[in-house]
Motif scaffolding. Structure first.
Motif, short mmCIF file in Angstrom:
data_model
loop_
_atom_site.label_atom_id
_atom_site.label_comp_id
_atom_site.label_asym_id
_atom_site.label_seq_id
_atom_site.Cartn_x
_atom_site.Cartn_y
_atom_site.Cartn_z
N HIS A 1 3.73 -1.02 8.86
CA HIS A 1 4.91 -0.75 8.03
C HIS A 1 6.20 -0.79 8.83
CE1 HIS A 1 2.62 0.66 4.53
NE2 HIS A 1 1.82 1.28 5.38
N ASN B 1 7.83 -7.05 5.16
CA ASN B 1 6.53 -6.49 4.82
C ASN B 1 5.57 -6.99 5.89
OD1 ASN B 1 7.35 -5.30 2.35
ND2 ASN B 1 7.27 -7.29 1.38
N PRO C 1 3.60 -2.63 2.99
CA PRO C 1 4.98 -2.91 2.57
C PRO C 1 6.02 -2.19 3.41
CG PRO C 1 4.00 -1.32 1.10
CD PRO C 1 2.90 -1.76 2.04
N ASN C 2 7.23 -2.73 3.41
CA ASN C 2 8.37 -2.04 4.03
C ASN C 2 8.58 -0.74 3.25
OD1 ASN C 2 11.40 -1.34 3.84
ND2 ASN C 2 11.31 -2.68 5.61
N TYR D 1 5.41 -8.27 -2.03
CA TYR D 1 4.28 -7.67 -1.34
C TYR D 1 3.07 -7.73 -2.27
CZ TYR D 1 1.13 -4.84 1.28
OH TYR D 1 0.02 -4.43 1.97
N TYR E 1 0.19 -6.13 -3.50
CA TYR E 1 -0.49 -4.84 -3.62
C TYR E 1 -1.88 -5.00 -4.22
CZ TYR E 1 3.97 -2.41 -2.93
OH TYR E 1 5.13 -1.92 -2.41
#
Length: 139
Positions: free
Chosen positions: A37, A45, A49-50, A65, A67
């Motif tokens: 991160h 990302n 994620p960021n 991102y 997910y």
């Protein structure tokens, strides 16, 4: 980038128990998260994620991102309580997510990581957001 004095003031303004957090311990504990991160505005990302702006963000909703289905359909917004439970054990908090991190078992480390993230990722309490909106000039 806030100065150290600004960070101390931001920490003091956080709601309890995060206002008693240890930012240095939070930074050290977050080091385990840095391989996956980033926390800077507009940061990339990575495997994860960021996290800049994570507080108040819908789970599984950051653009660009990929997910897991579990996070995309989780239906909650990230706050300190959700993040605390997530950090304790991501697999039991939300089964089916793809995060491989085993979790932070120590409650003090979790408190400090959350305080660190609030200070470092652009967190603004709801009252500050409401005040900023109320005083913003109309466009």
């Amino acid at each position: 980038m806030p100065t150290e004095a600004e960070k101390v003031a931001m920490l003091a303004a956080l709601p309890a128990p995060y206002n008693a957090g240890d930012l240095e311990n939070g930074r050290r504990a977050f080091a385990r998260c840095r391989s996956c991160h980033t926390i800077t505005p507009g940061g990339p990302n990575m495997a994860g994620p960021n996290l800049y702006g994570v507080f108040g963000r819908q789970a599984g909703a950051l653009d660009k991102y990929s997910y897991s289905h579990a996070l995309r359909s989780a239906g909650f917004t990230w706050d300190a309580d959700k993040l605390d439970h997530w950090l304790e054990n991501p697999k039991t908090f939300l089964p089916g997510n793809k995060m491989t991190f085993a979790g932070l078992r120590d409650a003090t480390d979790r408190r400090d990581v959350i305080a660190f993230l609030k200070v470092e990722t652009g967190y603004a309490p709801e009252t500050a957001k409401a005040a900023a909106t109320a005083t913003a000039p109309a466009s």
